[in-house]
Motif scaffolding. Structure first.
Motif, mmCIF file in Angstrom:
data_model
loop_
_atom_site.group_PDB
_atom_site.id
_atom_site.type_symbol
_atom_site.label_atom_id
_atom_site.label_comp_id
_atom_site.label_asym_id
_atom_site.label_seq_id
_atom_site.Cartn_x
_atom_site.Cartn_y
_atom_site.Cartn_z
ATOM 1 N N LEU A 1 -4.761 -10.451 -13.392
ATOM 2 C CA LEU A 1 -3.342 -10.300 -13.714
ATOM 3 C C LEU A 1 -2.738 -11.663 -14.040
ATOM 4 O O LEU A 1 -3.153 -12.683 -13.485
ATOM 5 C CB LEU A 1 -2.601 -9.669 -12.532
ATOM 6 C CG LEU A 1 -2.927 -8.204 -12.230
ATOM 7 C CD1 LEU A 1 -2.327 -7.805 -10.888
ATOM 8 C CD2 LEU A 1 -2.428 -7.285 -13.336
ATOM 9 N N TRP B 1 -9.055 -8.528 -8.899
ATOM 10 C CA TRP B 1 -8.119 -8.074 -9.930
ATOM 11 C C TRP B 1 -6.816 -8.858 -9.919
ATOM 12 O O TRP B 1 -6.090 -8.870 -10.931
ATOM 13 C CB TRP B 1 -7.884 -6.574 -9.775
ATOM 14 C CG TRP B 1 -9.121 -5.817 -10.171
ATOM 15 C CD1 TRP B 1 -10.140 -5.433 -9.356
ATOM 16 C CD2 TRP B 1 -9.486 -5.421 -11.492
ATOM 17 N NE1 TRP B 1 -11.127 -4.799 -10.085
ATOM 18 C CE2 TRP B 1 -10.747 -4.779 -11.392
ATOM 19 C CE3 TRP B 1 -8.887 -5.519 -12.727
ATOM 20 C CZ2 TRP B 1 -11.408 -4.252 -12.501
ATOM 21 C CZ3 TRP B 1 -9.538 -5.001 -13.841
ATOM 22 C CH2 TRP B 1 -10.775 -4.378 -13.726
ATOM 23 N N CYS C 1 -2.482 -1.922 -19.093
ATOM 24 C CA CYS C 1 -3.322 -1.808 -20.293
ATOM 25 C C CYS C 1 -2.996 -0.536 -21.074
ATOM 26 O O CYS C 1 -2.957 -0.541 -22.312
ATOM 27 C CB CYS C 1 -4.802 -1.809 -19.918
ATOM 28 S SG CYS C 1 -5.423 -3.380 -19.289
ATOM 29 N N PHE D 1 -3.370 -3.263 -13.054
ATOM 30 C CA PHE D 1 -3.944 -3.822 -14.278
ATOM 31 C C PHE D 1 -4.161 -2.726 -15.319
ATOM 32 O O PHE D 1 -3.754 -2.857 -16.483
ATOM 33 C CB PHE D 1 -5.263 -4.528 -13.955
ATOM 34 C CG PHE D 1 -5.967 -5.076 -15.165
ATOM 35 C CD1 PHE D 1 -5.730 -6.370 -15.593
ATOM 36 C CD2 PHE D 1 -6.874 -4.299 -15.882
ATOM 37 C CE1 PHE D 1 -6.373 -6.873 -16.709
ATOM 38 C CE2 PHE D 1 -7.522 -4.795 -16.989
ATOM 39 C CZ PHE D 1 -7.271 -6.091 -17.409
ATOM 40 N N PRO E 1 -12.408 -8.509 -16.887
ATOM 41 C CA PRO E 1 -12.204 -7.134 -16.405
ATOM 42 C C PRO E 1 -13.321 -6.184 -16.811
ATOM 43 O O PRO E 1 -13.750 -5.345 -16.013
ATOM 44 C CB PRO E 1 -10.869 -6.738 -17.039
ATOM 45 C CG PRO E 1 -10.153 -8.033 -17.231
ATOM 46 C CD PRO E 1 -11.217 -9.022 -17.572
ATOM 47 N N LYS F 1 -4.426 -3.689 -7.041
ATOM 48 C CA LYS F 1 -4.230 -4.562 -8.194
ATOM 49 C C LYS F 1 -4.980 -4.029 -9.414
ATOM 50 O O LYS F 1 -4.528 -4.191 -10.548
ATOM 51 C CB LYS F 1 -4.711 -5.977 -7.861
ATOM 52 C CG LYS F 1 -3.957 -6.645 -6.717
ATOM 53 C CD LYS F 1 -2.493 -6.865 -7.060
ATOM 54 C CE LYS F 1 -1.796 -7.641 -5.944
ATOM 55 N NZ LYS F 1 -0.358 -7.846 -6.233
ATOM 56 N N LYS F 2 -6.110 -3.395 -9.187
ATOM 57 C CA LYS F 2 -6.846 -2.807 -10.300
ATOM 58 C C LYS F 2 -6.035 -1.684 -10.934
ATOM 59 O O LYS F 2 -5.993 -1.556 -12.166
ATOM 60 C CB LYS F 2 -8.204 -2.277 -9.815
ATOM 61 C CG LYS F 2 -9.061 -1.678 -10.915
ATOM 62 C CD LYS F 2 -10.405 -1.213 -10.389
ATOM 63 C CE LYS F 2 -11.263 -0.626 -11.518
ATOM 64 N NZ LYS F 2 -12.586 -0.153 -11.019
ATOM 65 N N SER G 1 -7.985 -9.268 -20.448
ATOM 66 C CA SER G 1 -6.818 -9.455 -19.579
ATOM 67 C C SER G 1 -5.779 -10.367 -20.201
ATOM 68 O O SER G 1 -4.840 -10.786 -19.527
ATOM 69 C CB SER G 1 -7.205 -9.980 -18.190
ATOM 70 O OG SER G 1 -7.503 -11.365 -18.209
#
Length: 749
Positions: free
Chosen positions: A53, A49, A82, A78, A26, A74-75, A102
């Protein structure tokens, strides 16, 4: 123009670029998105991304208490995982992703841990803490036996990842008892065991531990007990006789306890020598080391301290006459004293010898006094223990402060290969016998060890599975500036980004022919990248010094400068109007100095096939002014650049600070007219309006001035010659003070 090759990346399928980037991590993907606009689309794609995951993300999210915030990419999902851990399994555990690698991160809440005496309100209290991610945290009131255990299935964690377990806690300002004896931590997975000696509260933190959030404890804590309360709750310690007097909280039950107690012979046989007259166990004097070393393992992995209640399997029983509730999750009730078999008698006797003697009548525990009763052998052992303790202290680990205000102590690490090694067991223990208080435990966090991630990365090594030629080909489709950025993405990218295969593509295809025309060809370069930057920083003189060649750093485009000698200058060969001189800061041996002309005309030509293809170029007049350079401010000059049918015209003024100069000239005209001195006709309003679009020169880093003459697009280099000219022939006034180095043709940024 950002780069000549910058658009070539679009010729590759986005899936190809995404596949390369998804092999990194990432962090590297975010760096790739900053390389160029061309790479950003692939670096931010869901295809990249989704791979970062976890494959079981849907199963994890389904266990969450609260739904995740909506995310269109998806980013976005993610980064949300985080920054904001989610509570799963009814709030007993939290889940997050490690931003760097990740990797999956879990925190076990204090409620999900096995805490000895954790349900006894005189020892532990469950409170809420506003900065905790869980509804409850465990506050340590007072214990002499600290034992905290946690477990997590290795299959829940990321595979092929080095993990570490961290105890998450806070320190109360009124803490005590943690610096007398270091605590022990153990993390085990399969056959791997990681053990550390730690100190949760160093000496300088006791009594007044610095804590930014200590106000939050004041509302939930009681003041330290005074002498009477301490004697009543903890028992009184007799320093002369070296024993603790334990509190008798249940005097009414004493008769029942006496009926249930074993007789003197059975007690002496089970627990060691018991004095029925004084009703206490004599203190052992020869095993102080066992207390400091957290006890040796007993048969069947169990040690029994003098207590009517049994602790769990694989745990040592704390010395307490009160009934301790069975610890949760991990404990099974052991047989009581009446049910104990004779096979355990030796083990029980050994436990009593190490833990000291307990007086059931007066309700105290008599501790060993090594100073008065120790033998010569024990004194020697004590000296050895002091040396060992001094050496051990050097390796003691201390906690670190987290960004969320809590403290964390690394308990140990382990490598999770395929997640098939069963449970990860984590233990914090300190059973030296002295009382401890003043900590609040949030839980145990298991996360990828960042030191290993920075070195290797969870997914960072996947890029090495691709052939370097593949990565090099992708990078070579960008531009030199993008390639340099790619080299900063990761170690895996750097090898490909610095390869000759990439930089050879950024060099001109006709470079050998160009170098053959050089007055002084370059030498001493080890790689194609070195040669590239050599040509960017140090122009080469070609064709006997009449032309220079170099590369534009950001794009790799070819740049040429035609010297003044190679230009057509009207009256340039007449010494009355022009003079040829040398200047140390010129790249050519000669430059042209304008003495005085009223007809200024300068022309130059260059073949378009010599230039980089599919590139927008601009031509620049390179010059200096000397003395009366403001003579160019009376009337604008005309520039023209032509390639094929394309023609670019501009009005320019070579005089520096031309706006101010034109204002001063206007004032000077008025002054001369007032004195009756004849001047040239005054510029009318229409012409004055036109001068507002006049271009002015810019100062270069090499100390010269440059004036853009015009631009053109060189497609395939088949349009013949590029013609460039500067003229001022209609004003009729004389001009002087110009020093001309040449005309430069380079890619336009």
């Amino acid at each position: 123009m950002e780069g000549i090759g910058g658009g070539d990346i679009y010729r590759l399928p986005e899936e190809c670029v995404s596949q390369v980037i998804s092999r990194t991590s990432p962090r590297d993907s975010c760096r790739c998105s900053a390389v160029s606009t061309a790479i950003r689309a692939a670096a931010d794609s869901d295809a990249v991304w989704s791979r970062f995951l976890p494959p079981d993300i849907h199963s994890i999210v389904s266990r969450a208490i609260d739904p995740l915030p909506e995310s269109t990419t998806k980013k976005g999902l993610f980064l949300s995982l985080c920054d904001r851990p989610i509570l799963v399994d009814g709030g007993k555990m939290s889940f997050a992703l490690d931003r760097l690698s990740s990797g999956k991160c879990y925190m076990l809440s204090a409620r999900s841990l096995s805490i000895t005496w954790g349900h006894a309100p005189q020892y532990w209290r469950w409170i809420s803490q506003p900065d905790s991610r869980f509804a409850e945290v465990a506050k340590l009131l007072d214990v002499c036996w600290l034992d905290i255990r946690g477990k997590i299935e290795s299959k829940l964690l990321s595979q092929n990842t080095t993990y570490a377990a961290y105890l998450i806690f806070k320190v109360n300002r009124n803490n005590y008892g943690f610096s007398y004896t270091p605590q022990k931590t153990t993390v085990s997975l399969g056959a791997h065991v990681s053990t550390h000696t730690v100190c949760l509260v160093p000496d300088d933190n006791e009594e007044e531990a610095p804590n930014d959030d200590e106000e939050t404890f004041d509302d939930n804590e009681e003041e330290a007990p005074n002498d009477d309360e301490e004697a009543e709750r903890l028992g009184a310690f007799d320093s002369t006789r070296n024993f603790f007097l334990w509190p008798n909280d249940d005097e009414e039950a004493s008769d029942d306890s006496e009926e249930e107690a074993l007789n003197d012979d059975e007690e002496a046989e089970r627990s060691g020598a018991f004095d029925s007259t004084h009703n206490f166990f004599p203190c052992p004097n020869d095993d102080k080391e066992a207390l400091d070393d957290n006890e040796e393992a007993m048969p069947d992995n169990e040690e029994e301290a003098p207590n009517n209640e049994a602790m769990s399997d694989n745990e040592e029983e704390a010395p307490n006459n009160e009934a301790a509730p069975a610890p949760n999750n991990y404990e099974e009730e052991a047989p009581n004293n009446e049910e104990a078999s004779t096979d355990d008698e030796e083990a029980e006797e050994g436990a009593m010898m190490r833990l000291g003697a307990f007086n059931s009548s007066h309700n105290f525990f008599l501790w060993p006094n090594n100073n008065e009763e120790a033998s010569d052998n024990n004194e020697e052992a004590s000296d050895n223990n002091e040396e060992t303790e001094e050496r051990t202290t050097i390796n003691v680990r201390y906690p670190k402060r987290r960004d969320d205000g809590w403290m964390e102590m690394e308990m140990g690490d382990f490598y999770n290969e395929e997640g098939e090694d069963g449970e990860v067991e984590m233990i914090l223990k300190e059973i030296g016998g002295h009382w401890k208080s003043g900590l609040v435990f949030q839980g145990i966090e298991v996360r990828p060890k960042n030191r290993e991630m920075e070195r290797y990365g969870v997914d960072g090594d996947d890029i090495s599975r691709l052939p370097e030629e593949c990565v090099s080909h992708v990078i070579s489709m960008t531009s030199p500036s993008d390639s340099c950025r790619c080299a900063a993405v990761s170690t895996a990218f750097r090898s490909a980004a610095d390869s000759d295969g990439v930089w050879n593509r950024f060099l001109p295809s006709d470079l050998p022919s160009i170098l053959s025309r050089a007055v002084d060809p370059p030498a001493g370069y080890a790689t194609k990248k070195d040669l590239y930057f050599r040509l960017c920083d140090l122009p080469l003189l070609l064709d006997g010094g009449k032309m220079s060649f170099q590369l534009e750093r950001s794009s790799g485009g070819k740049c040429y400068m035609l010297s003044a000698r190679s230009l057509l200058i009207v009256w340039g060969g007449t010494m009355k109007y022009w003079r040829w001189i040398s200047l140390p800061d010129s790249r050519f041996t000669e430059v042209a100095q304008l003495l005085n002309v009223c007809w200024l005309e300068i022309r130059g030509k260059i073949e378009s096939k010599m230039l980089s293809r599919n590139t927008t170029y601009a031509a620049y007049l390179i010059f200096k002014t000397k003395g009366q350079g403001d003579s160019f401010s009376y009337k604008p000059q005309k520039t023209m650049v032509r390639l094929g049918s394309h023609v670019s015209h501009h009005d320019v003024c070579l005089a520096p600070d031309s706006a101010e100069t034109r204002g001063n000239t206007h004032m000077y005209r008025n002054f001369l007219n007032w004195r009756g001195v004849p001047t040239l006709p005054h510029v009318g309003d229409a012409e004055q309006e036109a001068t507002r679009n006049v271009r002015c020169p810019q100062k270069r880093d090499d100390g010269w001035m440059e004036m853009e003459m015009g631009e053109f697009y060189n497609e395939e280099g088949d349009d013949g010659e590029v013609e460039m000219s500067l003229m001022e022939i209609k004003g009729g006034h004389w001009k002087t003070g110009l020093i001309l180095q040449g005309i430069e043709v380079r890619p336009k940024k």
